[in-house]
Design an enzyme around this catalytic site. Structure first.
Site, short mmCIF file in Angstrom:
data_model
loop_
_atom_site.label_atom_id
_atom_site.label_comp_id
_atom_site.label_asym_id
_atom_site.label_seq_id
_atom_site.Cartn_x
_atom_site.Cartn_y
_atom_site.Cartn_z
N GLY A 96 9.45 1.99 -5.89
CA GLY A 96 9.57 1.37 -4.61
C GLY A 96 9.23 0.04 -4.10
N GLN A 97 8.01 -0.41 -5.07
CA GLN A 97 7.22 -1.51 -4.63
C GLN A 97 8.21 -2.79 -4.67
OE1 GLN A 97 4.22 -2.16 -7.63
NE2 GLN A 97 3.08 -3.59 -6.24
N VAL A 99 6.60 -5.91 -3.06
CA VAL A 99 5.70 -7.04 -3.08
C VAL A 99 4.94 -6.77 -4.24
CG1 VAL A 99 3.93 -8.25 -2.00
CG2 VAL A 99 5.95 -7.65 -0.65
N HIS A 103 -0.98 -2.76 -3.02
CA HIS A 103 -1.37 -2.54 -1.28
C HIS A 103 -1.15 -1.01 -1.18
CE1 HIS A 103 3.13 -3.55 -1.72
NE2 HIS A 103 2.97 -2.96 -0.44
N HIS A 105 -0.18 1.24 2.27
CA HIS A 105 0.27 1.45 3.51
C HIS A 105 -0.47 2.55 4.37
CE1 HIS A 105 4.08 -0.84 2.88
NE2 HIS A 105 3.78 -0.41 1.60
#
Length: 158
Positions: A96-97, A99, A103, A105
């Site tokens: 589901g990455q 970008v 990072h 969330h």
């Protein structure tokens, strides 16, 4: 060594080329408000250096990002009034990455907010214990293999 991407919106933000609502920054990390939040207070914790996936991330940087996340979590809970929170890392497109700059969330949660990370996954069957034991043994073996690359670094003593 961090990879240099063709184009990365997070690198643009870090370089000052994009609008951003920063809530934390230091020499290694920056945290800012997600522009498509699940709920108010949805924060992204991002390394300043570009690493695409969790397996590209140096251990020290990962530990630092987790430290930033745990520092921000109680503050996000306080300012949003949400006691519940998800910490989500998606590494790779199948996960589901979307970008491709690593990072984390931090997502404040409210009952009935419509967001769901269903675990246990409803489509998965409970495997036989021998299958679970066999996978655990494979992982243990890989952890102990002195010739494996990369060699896992032991956690620092507490």
């Amino acid at each position: 060594m961090p990879k240099t991407p063709m184009h990365c919106p997070f690198c643009d933000i870090i370089g000052g080329a994009g609008e951003v609502s920063v809530c934390y920054e230091d020499a290694v990390a920056i945290a800012f408000m997600d522009i498509q939040p699940v709920n108010d207070g949805h924060v992204l914790v991002v390394p300043r250096a570009h690493y695409e996936r969790v397996d590209d991330l140096p251990r020290e940087t990962g530990l630092h990002l987790y430290g930033v996340a745990t520092r921000l979590m109680p503050i996000i809970q306080q300012v949003t009034g949400c006691r519940d929170l998800n910490i989500v890392v998606s590494s790779g497109s199948a996960a589901g990455q979307d970008v491709f700059h690593f990072h984390v969330h931090l997502i404040p949660r409210r009952a009935g907010d419509g967001f769901d990370v269903p675990l246990p996954f409803p489509g998965s069957a409970m495997p036989d214990r021998t299958r679970l034991d066999a996978m655990a043994a494979r992982i243990i073996s890989a952890l102990r293999d002195p010739m494996a690359s990369p060699t896992p670094t032991p956690a620092p003593a507490a």
